[in-house]
Structure formats: structure tokens, C-alpha cells
Scaffold this motif. Structure first.
Motif, PDB file in Angstrom:
ATOM      1  N   MET A 179    -112.444  38.108-102.993  1.00 27.36           N
ATOM      2  CA  MET A 179    -113.682  38.687-103.467  1.00 27.36           C
ATOM      3  C   MET A 179    -113.513  38.265-105.105  1.00 27.36           C
ATOM      4  O   MET A 179    -112.982  37.863-106.101  1.00 27.36           O
ATOM      5  CB  MET A 179    -113.729  40.778-103.670  1.00 27.36           C
ATOM      6  N   GLN A 180    -115.013  37.460-104.748  1.00 30.06           N
ATOM      7  CA  GLN A 180    -115.477  36.775-106.263  1.00 30.06           C
ATOM      8  C   GLN A 180    -115.987  37.599-107.833  1.00 30.06           C
ATOM      9  O   GLN A 180    -115.925  37.410-107.732  1.00 30.06           O
ATOM     10  CB  GLN A 180    -116.644  36.138-105.137  1.00 30.06           C
ATOM     11  N   VAL A 197    -114.322  38.402-110.845  1.00 31.81           N
ATOM     12  CA  VAL A 197    -114.816  38.060-112.012  1.00 31.81           C
ATOM     13  C   VAL A 197    -115.551  39.954-111.497  1.00 31.81           C
ATOM     14  O   VAL A 197    -115.650  39.984-111.003  1.00 31.81           O
ATOM     15  CB  VAL A 197    -116.309  36.948-112.009  1.00 31.81           C
ATOM     16  N   VAL A 198    -115.300  40.183-112.793  1.00 39.48           N
ATOM     17  CA  VAL A 198    -115.662  41.574-113.248  1.00 39.48           C
ATOM     18  C   VAL A 198    -116.939  41.686-113.949  1.00 39.48           C
ATOM     19  O   VAL A 198    -117.164  41.473-114.812  1.00 39.48           O
ATOM     20  CB  VAL A 198    -115.173  42.924-113.539  1.00 39.48           C
ATOM     21  N   TYR A 224    -121.629  34.322-113.703  1.00 44.59           N
ATOM     22  CA  TYR A 224    -120.351  34.410-113.207  1.00 44.59           C
ATOM     23  C   TYR A 224    -120.451  32.717-113.823  1.00 44.59           C
ATOM     24  O   TYR A 224    -119.175  31.923-113.015  1.00 44.59           O
ATOM     25  CB  TYR A 224    -121.042  34.577-111.542  1.00 44.59           C
ATOM     26  N   ASN A 225    -121.259  31.935-113.234  1.00 47.00           N
ATOM     27  CA  ASN A 225    -120.495  30.903-113.674  1.00 47.00           C
ATOM     28  C   ASN A 225    -119.833  30.553-114.758  1.00 47.00           C
ATOM     29  O   ASN A 225    -119.799  29.579-115.204  1.00 47.00           O
ATOM     30  CB  ASN A 225    -121.816  29.530-113.029  1.00 47.00           C
ATOM     31  N   LEU A 236    -124.106  44.630-119.615  1.00 46.66           N
ATOM     32  CA  LEU A 236    -124.123  43.722-118.840  1.00 46.66           C
ATOM     33  C   LEU A 236    -122.973  42.789-119.579  1.00 46.66           C
ATOM     34  O   LEU A 236    -123.724  42.318-120.701  1.00 46.66           O
ATOM     35  CB  LEU A 236    -125.287  43.107-119.022  1.00 46.66           C
ATOM     36  N   LYS A 237    -122.256  42.618-119.217  1.00 42.20           N
ATOM     37  CA  LYS A 237    -121.217  42.245-119.744  1.00 42.20           C
ATOM     38  C   LYS A 237    -119.979  41.454-118.413  1.00 42.20           C
ATOM     39  O   LYS A 237    -120.487  42.119-116.799  1.00 42.20           O
ATOM     40  CB  LYS A 237    -120.157  42.375-120.796  1.00 42.20           C
ATOM     41  N   ALA A 238    -119.962  40.025-118.275  1.00 51.78           N
ATOM     42  CA  ALA A 238    -118.848  39.576-117.356  1.00 51.78           C
ATOM     43  C   ALA A 238    -117.485  39.288-118.287  1.00 51.78           C
ATOM     44  O   ALA A 238    -117.136  39.064-118.996  1.00 51.78           O
ATOM     45  CB  ALA A 238    -119.598  38.242-117.056  1.00 51.78           C
TER      46      ALA A 238
END
Length: 313
Positions: free
Chosen positions: A1-2, A87-88, A106-107, A157-159
Motif C-alpha cells: 500500500m503506497q 505515506v499517510v 507523496y513525492n 492537508l498533510k502528508a
């Protein structure tokens, strides 16, 4: 799962289907392996039925329903527990966060090796008086007290790297300070990306003016926890020692004054210094006890959930 996308929501039935289709379009165009976790924080509309309908048609959709409204922090905590992606990402369900930002976020985490990347809604479509000005003041205070140099702490909006969300514990109203919690946990590579802010399309905001009051109170809490959360005796013990010294000096003065200077029979209790000494010693003792209790609680603390799940799909 990415990628795991965690979306807390409260009464957002109008936007859920459109949001999912928008996310799916972005994810499929980038060939991501992903999951979308909706957390229904006690909605009273048909939000849960919409989530259940989406789940039947789309296996990547998962849902968690709370028995009642517990707040955004508890919703995020539940989503983090069930997220399995490398990545969440978190985003709001009101369509004000743009899913087109997901690939770059994500990148930044996977290629630039950021522990956390926070969105910055540099151009907002909210009321300047009701939200923009208080948000700027709040973000300024948060930067100064935490040392985390972000322009928009409260952007939904956060990663995150998966290790970050599995390490921190988001409770109370601490969702605004996840970057600070991450920094305190040792994740220091924190970045920021300017993201597009959308005007609200359906419904009304679920947050009132009281969120800023709670936000500043939480800021004081997080500052205290970051400075003394693991060593409460350092704060309470220092102040306790100071108050005891003050009380002892006043008591010493009263004793010397009574024995050698004013021997006219005047009672010590007639002197105001007596009450200062008494109050200082009592406060000093209480502060020492608070420090000891804090240390005992810290060493016996166990992780616990403060929400109840009604349904999960």
C-alpha cells in the motif's frame, strides 16, 4: 500500500461522493496503490450511508463510525491506527482541500525524505475577519512557542511517513499541533508546501470562534508538555523550592525579630510577614507534591483510547 488517505468528517454527505471520485481520478492517473479511510465523527445526516454505499462499489474505501461526536483529534487517531500505507495523507471532507496536491506531497515524503509535509493555504477563501486574521495570530504564536517554522499549522492537508503517525498520539484537541507532536517525538525534517484552497461548496463550517480560544489553550498545553512533559518535577520542584526558601527567610526574619529586636510582647501573628511565610511554605509543599505526583503518573501511564467505534467497514 503506497498511500492511505485519512478523512475525518461531520455531516458532509453532499461532498463525499464527489470527493471520492476526485481522489480516485488523481490516484488512478498516477497508478497509486491506495486506500481511503473515512471517519464519521458522529454525523447526524446520511454521511455513513454514503460511505457504506461507496465501500460496496469501491474496495479501496474503508469507513469508521463513532457513536457520537468526539472531535477531529480522536477521528484522526482512529484513522492513523488503521492506516497501512507507506505515506499517510490527511485532508478535510468539505472539498476545500485539493486532491491534485497528493502526488507532489507523496513525492516530497518518499523522494525528499521529509518526515512530515504540511500544506499552506497561502491564498484563502475564508472571511478575513472571522478566520484569516485570527489564524495568522494563532500561527505566529505557535511558531514562537514551538520552534516549528510553519505558516499554517491548522491546514488539514498533510502528508506523513507511516512511522510518524504510528509513533505520535493525537488526543484532546491536539490535531492542530501534529507537527509539534512529531518534532517532540524526534521527527525533525518537517516541510511545508503551498496548496490550493477551495471555496466551500456544500454546507457550513463546523468550527466556530471558540476554536481559537481552545487553540491557544492547547498551545499552552503543548508548550508545557514539550518543555516539562517528561520531567514535571523540574518545573514544580523548582517553584516549590523557591516558595519554600521565601517562606523560610520570612520565618527566620520573624524569629530573629521576636527574640532579639522587638521583645515587647507583640504576637508574631500580628505581623503581615507571618502570613507571607505561611502561604509561601504551603504553596511550596503543594508544588513539590504536584511534581512528585506528576512523576508517578508519568511512570504509570498507559495508552488508552478515548473514543468508541460503533461501526467499521
Amino acid at each position: 500500500m503506497q498511500i492511505s488517505i485519512v478523512i475525518p468528517l461531520l455531516n458532509e454527505e453532499e461532498s463525499l461522493t464527489e470527493l471520492h471520485h476526485w481522489i480516485a481520478k488523481v490516484m488512478q492517473s498516477n497508478d497509486f496503490l491506495y486506500e481511503v479511510i473515512f471517519i464519521d465523527d458522529g454525523s447526524t445526516d446520511n454521511s455513513w450511508n454514503t460511505i457504506a454505499s461507496l465501500q460496496k462499489k469501491h474496495p479501496e474505501v474503508k469507513g469508521i463510525k463513532f457513536l457520537k461526536n468526539y472531535g477531529k483529534s480522536q477521528a484522526l487517531h482512529a484513522g492513523f491506527e488503521h492506516a497501512t500505507g507507506e505515506v499517510v495523507l490527511t485532508m478535510d471532507a468539505d472539498l476545500q482541500d485539493n486532491p491534485e496536491e497528493i502526488p507532489e506531497l507523496y513525492n516530497l515524503v518518499t523522494q525528499e525524505d521529509f518526515d512530515l509535509v504540511s500544506g499552506w493555504k497561502k491564498k484563502r477563501f475564508d472571511s478575513k475577519i472571522a478566520k484569516n486574521l485570527p489564524s495568522k495570530l494563532f500561527n505566529f504564536a505557535a511558531r514562537k512557542t514551538s520552534g516549528v517554522q510553519l505558516n499554517d499549522f491548522n491546514c488539514g492537508l498533510k502528508a506523513y511517513k507511516r512511522q510518524v503517525i504510528k509513533t505520535i498520539e493525537v488526543t484532546g484537541e491536539m490535531h492542530r499541533y501534529i507537527p509539534v507532536l512529531a518534532k517532540n517525538a524526534g521527527f525533525t525534517k518537517i516541510g511545508e508546501k503551498v496548496v490550493q484552497h477551495q471555496a466551500r461548496k456544500y454546507g457550513e463550517t463546523k468550527f466556530g470562534a471558540e476554536r481559537f480560544i481552545r487553540g491557544f489553550l492547547d498551545l499552552i498545553t503543548i508548550w508545557f508538555l514539550s518543555r516539562f512533559g517528561k520531567r514535571p518535577m523540574h518545573l514544580f520542584g523548582a517553584w516549590g523550592a523557591f516558595m519554600l526558601i521565601v517562606g523560610f527567610l520570612f520565618a527566620l526574619y520573624l524569629g530573629v525579630n521576636k527574640l532579639f529586636i522587638n521583645t515587647d510582647g507583640r504576637l508574631i501573628t500580628d505581623c503581615p510577614q507571618f502570613y507571607i511565610a505561611l502561604t509561601a511554605m504551603i504553596l511550596g509543599s503543594q508544588l513539590f507534591l504536584a511534581g512528585f505526583l506528576g512523576e508517578l503518573i508519568l511512570r504509570s501511564k498507559k495508552n488508552s483510547k478515548d473514543y468508541n467505534v460503533e461501526k467499521r467497514i
